[in-house]
Write a protein that holds these residues in place. Sequence first.
Motif, PDB file in Angstrom:
ATOM      1  N   HIS A  38       0.826  -1.205   0.000  1.00 54.97           N
ATOM      2  CA  HIS A  38       0.000   0.000   0.000  1.00 54.97           C
ATOM      3  C   HIS A  38       0.867   1.265   0.000  1.00 54.97           C
ATOM      4  O   HIS A  38       0.531   2.251  -0.676  1.00 54.97           O
ATOM      5  CB  HIS A  38      -0.921   0.005   1.217  1.00 54.97           C
ATOM      6  CG  HIS A  38      -1.736   1.247   1.349  1.00 54.97           C
ATOM      7  ND1 HIS A  38      -2.832   1.511   0.550  1.00 54.97           N
ATOM      8  CD2 HIS A  38      -1.603   2.329   2.168  1.00 54.97           C
ATOM      9  CE1 HIS A  38      -3.343   2.690   0.876  1.00 54.97           C
ATOM     10  NE2 HIS A  38      -2.613   3.197   1.849  1.00 54.97           N
ATOM     11  N   LEU A  95      -7.205   2.392   2.941  1.00 53.09           N
ATOM     12  CA  LEU A  95      -7.437   0.965   2.734  1.00 53.09           C
ATOM     13  C   LEU A  95      -8.922   0.638   2.860  1.00 53.09           C
ATOM     14  O   LEU A  95      -9.476  -0.119   2.058  1.00 53.09           O
ATOM     15  CB  LEU A  95      -6.631   0.153   3.750  1.00 53.09           C
ATOM     16  CG  LEU A  95      -5.130   0.033   3.454  1.00 53.09           C
ATOM     17  CD1 LEU A  95      -4.374  -0.411   4.695  1.00 53.09           C
ATOM     18  CD2 LEU A  95      -4.886  -0.954   2.313  1.00 53.09           C
ATOM     19  N   ARG A 106      -5.389   2.692  -6.828  1.00 46.44           N
ATOM     20  CA  ARG A 106      -4.887   3.639  -5.837  1.00 46.44           C
ATOM     21  C   ARG A 106      -3.463   3.974  -6.229  1.00 46.44           C
ATOM     22  O   ARG A 106      -2.616   3.106  -6.353  1.00 46.44           O
ATOM     23  CB  ARG A 106      -4.939   3.012  -4.432  1.00 46.44           C
ATOM     24  CG  ARG A 106      -4.179   3.740  -3.342  1.00 46.44           C
ATOM     25  CD  ARG A 106      -4.754   5.087  -2.980  1.00 46.44           C
ATOM     26  NE  ARG A 106      -6.146   5.013  -2.539  1.00 46.44           N
ATOM     27  CZ  ARG A 106      -6.878   6.098  -2.253  1.00 46.44           C
ATOM     28  NH1 ARG A 106      -6.358   7.307  -2.396  1.00 46.44           N
ATOM     29  NH2 ARG A 106      -8.132   5.965  -1.866  1.00 46.44           N
ATOM     30  N   ALA A 111      -5.597  -1.311  -6.233  1.00 49.45           N
ATOM     31  CA  ALA A 111      -5.778  -1.092  -4.800  1.00 49.45           C
ATOM     32  C   ALA A 111      -5.480  -2.380  -4.043  1.00 49.45           C
ATOM     33  O   ALA A 111      -5.636  -3.492  -4.562  1.00 49.45           O
ATOM     34  CB  ALA A 111      -7.205  -0.633  -4.527  1.00 49.45           C
ATOM     35  N   ALA A 112      -5.066  -2.237  -2.782  1.00 48.55           N
ATOM     36  CA  ALA A 112      -4.612  -3.393  -1.999  1.00 48.55           C
ATOM     37  C   ALA A 112      -5.671  -4.488  -1.903  1.00 48.55           C
ATOM     38  O   ALA A 112      -5.357  -5.673  -1.960  1.00 48.55           O
ATOM     39  CB  ALA A 112      -4.185  -2.933  -0.609  1.00 48.55           C
ATOM     40  N   ALA A 121      -7.244  -6.774   3.575  1.00 48.11           N
ATOM     41  CA  ALA A 121      -7.032  -5.329   3.504  1.00 48.11           C
ATOM     42  C   ALA A 121      -7.703  -4.623   4.682  1.00 48.11           C
ATOM     43  O   ALA A 121      -7.154  -3.656   5.236  1.00 48.11           O
ATOM     44  CB  ALA A 121      -7.565  -4.784   2.182  1.00 48.11           C
TER      45      ALA A 121
END
Length: 341
Positions: A38, A95, A106, A111-112, A121
Amino acid sequence: MTAQAPAAVSAGRELLEPALRATVDRLDRPMREIASYHFGWTDETGAPVPPALRSTGKALRPALVLLAARAADDDPRPALPGAVAVELVHAFSLLHDDIMDGDRTRRHRPAAWTVFGTPAAILCGDALLALSHEVLLETGTAGGHRAARALAGATARLITGQALDLEFERRARISLAECLRMAAGKTAALLACSCSLGPLLCEAPEPLPGALAAFGSDLGVAFQLTDDLLGIWGAPEVTGKPAGNDLRARKKSLPVTAALNAGTAESERLAEVLGRPGVPSEADVREAARLVEAAGGRAWTEAEAAARVASARAHLDGVDMPDRVRADLLELADYVTTRSR
């Protein structure tokens, strides 16, 4: 054209990263791997990302902590735990936000939650939130305990703001006052706290912590106003998200809310376009952006952002601090509303 980040932001990031990495390394392996991804330090496989290829955040909040500390003391290092703590809370919020909003990108990459799964996450965000308070309490100082209480309060207001944002998705209309109240919690609370943590950790007396918190609160609303402009008209290469992403998600952002409450024919047309069932077509997204601007939503948001920056600047008037620090804070305030859109 993208505004150049102020030197104070770059300096803050350089001071922050080693301490932030050392703190994240304290997490158990699964959470550490997600957090490292992240923050842009590693890729999906856990391999290090070369510095030149990293897609990292602005580190605005830590920069504010360290800059505000310089308003109280020449040495910002006592405030470094505060800089780490606010970046951990910010990461926690991002997150979770990406999951709640269904955002799949992101900072120009997946994104994570799309890489590691939603449950993992969420747990990583929770771990970062817990770690943020540990960092402050471990200072063992009165200032550290005051800072931990301030951060806990700001986090509660941030969560309230996010809850309002989710509530707005279920309502056809909201007022501008409600939308501004949401922004004051979701975004401004943590920026206000960031500005107060430096003086608190340096154990500076009032009025400095209060004045800087007020500065940060107005700056935070201006930041959200500018983010909302970027959410409609921002270039993907700048925002890391598709153009018109907020309209595609039917978010009742500040420009949209201003347009819907303008009472014009374009307002009614915008409500009709956004209210259509199903996933908005690209034609609908373009039409909605045009209607937001035609109804005055863009102009109102730009004017309100400028007014909030002016108010933030006024909070510094008459407060004793070094001239260089005051100039850096004012430069940072201008930067917030001149990011590319």
